[in-house]
Design an enzyme around this catalytic site. Structure first.
Site, PDB file in Angstrom:
ATOM      1  N   CYS A 100       0.820  -1.221   0.000  1.00 45.52           N
ATOM      2  CA  CYS A 100       0.000   0.000   0.000  1.00 45.52           C
ATOM      3  C   CYS A 100       0.850   1.265   0.000  1.00 45.52           C
ATOM      4  CB  CYS A 100      -0.903   0.039   1.230  1.00 45.52           C
ATOM      5  SG  CYS A 100      -1.918  -1.417   1.491  1.00 45.52           S
ATOM      6  N   ASP A 132      -1.725  -3.462   8.022  1.00 42.97           N
ATOM      7  CA  ASP A 132      -2.736  -4.299   8.659  1.00 42.97           C
ATOM      8  C   ASP A 132      -2.623  -5.747   8.201  1.00 42.97           C
ATOM      9  OD1 ASP A 132      -3.539  -1.951   9.736  1.00 42.97           O
ATOM     10  OD2 ASP A 132      -5.594  -2.019   9.012  1.00 42.97           O
ATOM     11  N   CYS A 173      -2.398   3.200   3.086  1.00 43.67           N
ATOM     12  CA  CYS A 173      -3.072   2.089   3.754  1.00 43.67           C
ATOM     13  C   CYS A 173      -4.213   2.596   4.635  1.00 43.67           C
ATOM     14  CB  CYS A 173      -2.052   1.295   4.571  1.00 43.67           C
ATOM     15  SG  CYS A 173      -2.599  -0.360   5.052  1.00 43.67           S
ATOM     16  N   ASP A 174      -4.935   1.673   5.213  1.00 46.98           N
ATOM     17  CA  ASP A 174      -6.226   1.941   5.850  1.00 46.98           C
ATOM     18  C   ASP A 174      -6.256   3.153   6.780  1.00 46.98           C
ATOM     19  OD1 ASP A 174      -6.613  -0.444   4.596  1.00 46.98           O
ATOM     20  OD2 ASP A 174      -7.290  -1.551   6.354  1.00 46.98           O
ATOM     21  N   CYS A 245      -5.098  -2.541  -0.823  1.00 43.70           N
ATOM     22  CA  CYS A 245      -5.899  -3.745  -1.058  1.00 43.70           C
ATOM     23  C   CYS A 245      -7.120  -3.413  -1.911  1.00 43.70           C
ATOM     24  CB  CYS A 245      -6.308  -4.350   0.268  1.00 43.70           C
ATOM     25  SG  CYS A 245      -4.887  -4.786   1.299  1.00 43.70           S
ATOM     26  N   GLU A 497      -8.360  -5.675  14.478  1.00 44.48           N
ATOM     27  CA  GLU A 497      -9.332  -6.178  13.505  1.00 44.48           C
ATOM     28  C   GLU A 497      -9.393  -7.698  13.535  1.00 44.48           C
ATOM     29  OE1 GLU A 497      -8.983  -2.589  10.208  1.00 44.48           O
ATOM     30  OE2 GLU A 497      -8.116  -4.546   9.755  1.00 44.48           O
ATOM     31  N   SER A 523     -11.979  -5.888   9.722  1.00 40.16           N
ATOM     32  CA  SER A 523     -11.320  -5.351   8.537  1.00 40.16           C
ATOM     33  C   SER A 523     -12.365  -5.041   7.480  1.00 40.16           C
ATOM     34  CB  SER A 523     -10.327  -6.382   7.998  1.00 40.16           C
ATOM     35  OG  SER A 523      -9.961  -6.091   6.670  1.00 40.16           O
TER      36      SER A 523
END
EC number: 4.2.1.9
Length: 608
Positions: A100, A132, A173-174, A245, A497, A523
């Site tokens: 990511c 993650d 990323c997240d 992702c 998560e 997640s």
């Protein structure tokens, strides 16, 4: 000033100074001219002490008493003339150990080029990130959510200490996306987020893979449906390059929501990481930020109750991650607004789930790019009357103005359903309350799992014990309500998560035969009958901490309830005997997190 926003489905390149010619596999960007002039503001007001473009950096570049500051700036290469220019902090969440984020250094170079071409000074700096996918299923996941606040803290720290006039952040990323926007909200200086972009899907022997394929391969292996060699094949083909992702997981959920909110340029959330258009977007960001400085248009002018609702609409229509609930609440609080669980439920009741995207569907974000990108989706939602087009954006225009000339979704596309044939007539995110979650919980119900589940509790103190149990006997989970507790913001700590547990359940073929409850998170890749964010958490004495094996738990989505059949008298007796578990850490960054973090229903913020 006219600047160019680009679409992947068109026939002409925009002006060469903005987008150099290159081959993009026939997906050529169309010219969509968006004036950066505000409808109410003079685009070139006279510069005064209050509206000059370098009003922050001048605090250190102009006073003779700040000779030390100026010496350092000369030392890093600035001339006397450069000291008069606006200084832009370019914050990249680059690091090598995650697909990511591994390409963000290159993107930051393009952003710096665009900033300097716009006549400003760009200074790059880095902030931290957590993968993650790497930490999932381990205690490393305790560090994931708190990385969001560390990102916000570090950007706020550098921007404030260095007196930068504006910010361009490049997350991947997240937790990166909300972290960067929270920092912008706190600072309230002109800022733009440039999303690092989505990964392309992996392919092998006519099969398509992504990161969730890798997680679910374990459940398939322990259930005997694939061999270990087949499992390894999945792993080798799930992540074929740079980018976040690929499904409508947390990264793409937040990138889309932030574009709908107006804090990134059109198409930012849907241009893939390795598409040449991503570099073009990076170079454009500086030109737009200059206009934001001229207009003094700041994040708190853009992030409003109406634009936050637009973000929630995007999450519901696209089938986005439950993490968006936490993150949008935290973003709202960063600009002094209150967003509640009830606000999400109101939007969910009004907005259908339309996108056939992974994890519950078939397609990935790259496919959205091919049918017109996020702006085409937003235009469709605007035409349906689901969004407010009057909200201001970082282009200096309203959302409706940005979308006015955007091409519609590709005719015949099957990713975004028509309103007459939704995947689900209301949103997939449901807020549940009841005697098991008096302060609320968040369920992800796409419609494929059903709307009701009742069964005996199968209780685990943490996810690792659950994974050991399902590895030993997957079929013992059939018909149960799996409870994983002690994984909340304070109990986890860090509210990890539960993708590994949900993937193990799905991989074992139990997705419709058991439910999973937790005071942790899920997640964006999780799917199945799952309820998380249960408040109060077990560590704080919540009812989830009092449940015993065999207690009947009922989840009723229609009634928006999550209840147990244990009598109030029995629960009171259990509560009297309950003692709070010791914190799992007593030093370091996680201990600081425990002492400062608010509940999941309050966005897990740490600065209140």
């Amino acid at each position: 000033m006219q600047a160019t926003i680009f679409s992947p489905r068109a026939t002409l390149f925009p002006c060469k100074p903005l987008l150099p010619s290159h081959n993009v596999n026939s997906r050529r960007p169309s010219i969509i001219s968006c004036s950066a002039q505000s409808v109410t503001a003079d685009p070139s007001p006279p510069i005064t002490d209050t509206n000059k473009l370098n009003k922050y950096s001048s605090r250190i570049t102009e006073p003779k008493s700040q000779g030390g500051s100026q010496a350092i700036l000369h030392g890093v290469g600035l001339s006397d003339d450069d000291l008069l220019k606006p200084q832009i902090g370019i914050s990249s969440v680059w690091y090598e150990g995650n697909t990511c984020n591994m390409h963000l250094l290159k993107l930051s170079e393009a952003v710096k080029e665009g900033v300097e071409n716009a006549g400003m000074v760009g200074f790059r700096f880095n902030t931290i990130g957590v993968s993650d996918a790497i930490s999932m299923g381990t205690r490393g996941m305790c560090f994931s959510l708190q990385s969001r606040d560390l990102i916000a803290d570090s950007i706020e720290t550098v921007m404030s200490a260095q007196w930068y006039d504006g910010n361009i952040s490049i997350p991947g990323c997240d937790k990166n996306m909300p972290g960067t926007i929270m920092a912008m909200g706190r600072l309230n200086r002109p800022g733009i987020m440039v999303y690092g972009g989505t990964i392309k899907p992996g392919h092998f022997q006519d099969k398509t893979y992504d990161i969730v394929s890798a997680f679910q391969s374990y459940g398939e292996f322990v259930s005997g449906s694939i061999s270990d060699e087949q499992r390894k094949t999945v792993l080798h083909h799930s992540c074929p390059g740079a980018g976040a992702c690929g499904g409508m997981y947390t990264a793409n959920t937040m990138a889309s929501a932030i574009e709908a909110m107006g804090m990134s340029l059109p198409y930012s959330s849907s241009i893939p990481a390795e598409d040449p258009l991503k570099l073009d977007e990076c170079r454009l960001a500086g030109k737009y930020l200059l206009e934001l400085l001229k207009m003094d248009l700041k994040p708190r002018d853009i992030i409003t109750p109406k634009s936050l609702r637009n973000a929630m609409v995007s999450v519901m229509a696209l089938g986005g991650s439950t993490n968006a609930v936490l993150h949008l609440i935290a973003i709202a609080r960063s600009v002094g607004l209150e967003l509640t669980l009830d606000d999400f439920q109101k939007v969910s009741d009004a907005v259908p789930f339309l996108a056939d995207l992974k994890p519950s569907g078939k397609y990935v974000m790259e496919d959205i790019h091919k049918i017109g990108g996020t702006p085409a989706v937003l235009r469709y939602l605007l035409e349906l009357g689901l969004m407010d087009g009057d909200c201001m954006t970082v282009t200096g225009q309203t959302l409706a103005q940005n979308l006015e000339n955007v091409p519609s979704l590709t005719e015949g596309q099957e990713i975004i359903r028509p309103l007459s044939n939704p995947i689900k007539e209301t949103g997939h995110i449901q807020i549940l309350r009841g005697d098991l979650a008096p302060d609320g919980s968040v369920a992800k119900i796409t419609g494929k799992e059903g709307l009701y589940f009742s069964g005996p509790a199968l209780v685990f103190e943490g996810e690792e014990s659950m994974l050991a149990a399902i590895s030993a006997d997957p079929m013992s989970f059939k018909g149960t309500v799996v409870v994983i507790r002690g994984e909340g913001p304070k109990g986890g700590p860090g509210m990890p998560e539960m993708l590994t547990p949900t993937s193990a359940i799905m991989g074992a073929g139990l997705g419709k035969e058991c439910a999973l409850l937790t005071d942790g998170r899920f997640s964006g890749g999780s799917h199945g009958f799952v309820v998380g964010h249960i408040c109060p958490e077990a560590q704080e004495g919540g009812p989830i901490g009092l449940i015993k094996n065999g207690d009947i738990i009922t989840i009723d989505i229609g009634k928006k309830r999550i209840d147990t059949q244990v009598s109030p008298e029995e629960m009171n007796d259990r509560r009297k005997k309950w003692t709070a578990p010791a914190y799992k850490v007593n030093r370091g960054v996680l201990y600081k997190y425990i002492k400062n973090v608010q509940s999941a229903s309050d966005g897990c913020v740490t600065d209140e």
